[in-house]
Scaffold this active site. Sequence first.
Site, mmCIF file in Angstrom:
data_model
loop_
_atom_site.group_PDB
_atom_site.id
_atom_site.type_symbol
_atom_site.label_atom_id
_atom_site.label_comp_id
_atom_site.label_asym_id
_atom_site.label_seq_id
_atom_site.Cartn_x
_atom_site.Cartn_y
_atom_site.Cartn_z
ATOM 1 N N ASN A 115 -10.515 8.768 2.578
ATOM 2 C CA ASN A 115 -9.127 9.178 2.777
ATOM 3 C C ASN A 115 -8.346 9.093 1.474
ATOM 4 O O ASN A 115 -8.606 8.243 0.626
ATOM 5 C CB ASN A 115 -8.467 8.344 3.879
ATOM 6 N N PHE A 119 0.109 7.010 1.504
ATOM 7 C CA PHE A 119 1.267 6.317 2.102
ATOM 8 C C PHE A 119 2.224 7.300 2.773
ATOM 9 O O PHE A 119 3.459 7.200 2.618
ATOM 10 C CB PHE A 119 2.028 5.505 1.045
ATOM 11 N N SER A 187 -4.374 0.105 -2.483
ATOM 12 C CA SER A 187 -4.772 1.457 -2.086
ATOM 13 C C SER A 187 -5.112 2.271 -3.328
ATOM 14 O O SER A 187 -4.381 2.238 -4.322
ATOM 15 C CB SER A 187 -3.642 2.152 -1.323
ATOM 16 N N ASN A 189 -4.958 5.466 -3.482
ATOM 17 C CA ASN A 189 -4.434 6.811 -3.274
ATOM 18 C C ASN A 189 -2.997 7.020 -3.723
ATOM 19 O O ASN A 189 -2.428 8.081 -3.513
ATOM 20 C CB ASN A 189 -4.576 7.186 -1.793
ATOM 21 N N THR A 190 -2.400 5.993 -4.321
ATOM 22 C CA THR A 190 -1.097 6.129 -4.969
ATOM 23 C C THR A 190 -1.315 5.867 -6.449
ATOM 24 O O THR A 190 -1.744 4.773 -6.826
ATOM 25 C CB THR A 190 -0.079 5.128 -4.391
ATOM 26 N N LYS A 225 -3.254 -7.878 0.348
ATOM 27 C CA LYS A 225 -4.445 -7.072 0.608
ATOM 28 C C LYS A 225 -5.065 -6.664 -0.710
ATOM 29 O O LYS A 225 -4.396 -6.108 -1.583
ATOM 30 C CB LYS A 225 -4.096 -5.827 1.431
ATOM 31 N N ASN A 254 -9.580 -3.574 1.141
ATOM 32 C CA ASN A 254 -9.160 -2.183 1.273
ATOM 33 C C ASN A 254 -10.367 -1.261 1.090
ATOM 34 O O ASN A 254 -11.506 -1.713 1.053
ATOM 35 C CB ASN A 254 -8.080 -1.882 0.221
#
Length: 352
Positions: A115, A119, A187, A189-190, A225, A254
């Site tokens: 994925n 966010f 994460s 993805n940012t 996390k 994560n």
Amino acid sequence: MYAALRNILFAFPPEEVHHFSMKALRLAGATGLGRTLLEGQFGVKDTRLGKTVFGLRFPNPVGLGAGFDKNAAYLPELSLLGFGAVEIGTVTPRPQLGNPSPRLLRLPQDKALVNRMGFNNEGMVAIAQRLAAWQVGQSSTDPSRMVIGGNIGKNKDTPNEDAWKDYLACFQTLHEQVDYFVVNVSSPNTPGLRALQDKDSLMKILGNLQNDNQGKAKPKPILLKIAPDLETEQLADIASLSQEMTLDGLVVSNTTLDRSGLSPVSTQVATDFGAGGLSGWPLQARADKVLADCISLTNGRLPIIASGGIFSGADAAHKLKLGASLVQVWTGFVYEGPGMVRKICRHLSKTQ
């Protein structure tokens, strides 16, 4: 039965299927009879599984990880499926659309997902209002009440040097609506977010949160996390920081950027898909290693919520045996279906 249904659902785009499935669950539980049937089929009533962690009573140790119910839109439905806790978010101060689609990929041969959601959420104000509505009729003293965690992050366009302001804003806005907080700096993805895992950045974020938290009439547990891609030296820094900042726990871990655990077919599909965090079965061994390292580095004194590659009761039991206090599922829930929590809890009941 779910395996046959899953084959049909997997023929359609993942995000569309997610929302369709949750709306179908909402419809099924819209009446008293429907709720009774769903709870009878999927609910967990075994009081022996209840446990107290960082001052909160969890009806059972199986939670749903952040990212599944980003906007706290499906809490009544998820409560029917036996979860001891649901972590909403990741929540950012302002609403954001996230990354362009396609941004979620299934790799069924390896029971994995990739994925790069970014966010996507409705923002802290809308989510706080929805959580407040959910709380109506919920008793804080009910031992069967599903615990709510709030996973918080920063907006994509917020510079890293100002990231602490975003985390603090989310913390203050959601403080009355969630039972515990998870600071998400891991994460993939940012852009630039994982740079916030360095010690100085974390100290600024966590220091401001703790200063605000200790001024509250009822402080809330704060967890961090972390990514499964951290080296031992970085994990040691986080273990030290956890003590220095008096964190209440860690979430380990994560998604990963490492694709080495994928089969050749899945590797090619994932390569064609592009960037994104990998979760599911291929992450299990790495997540277990990081979990064991964190437990060792903290001398087992810091509660840890373990996630990564949980598909069965045996998988969950292994995380708990390693020293985790609680577990979270996400990708496994997608592959195993709504009966997953009950199956895990039955296994845990037999092995306690």
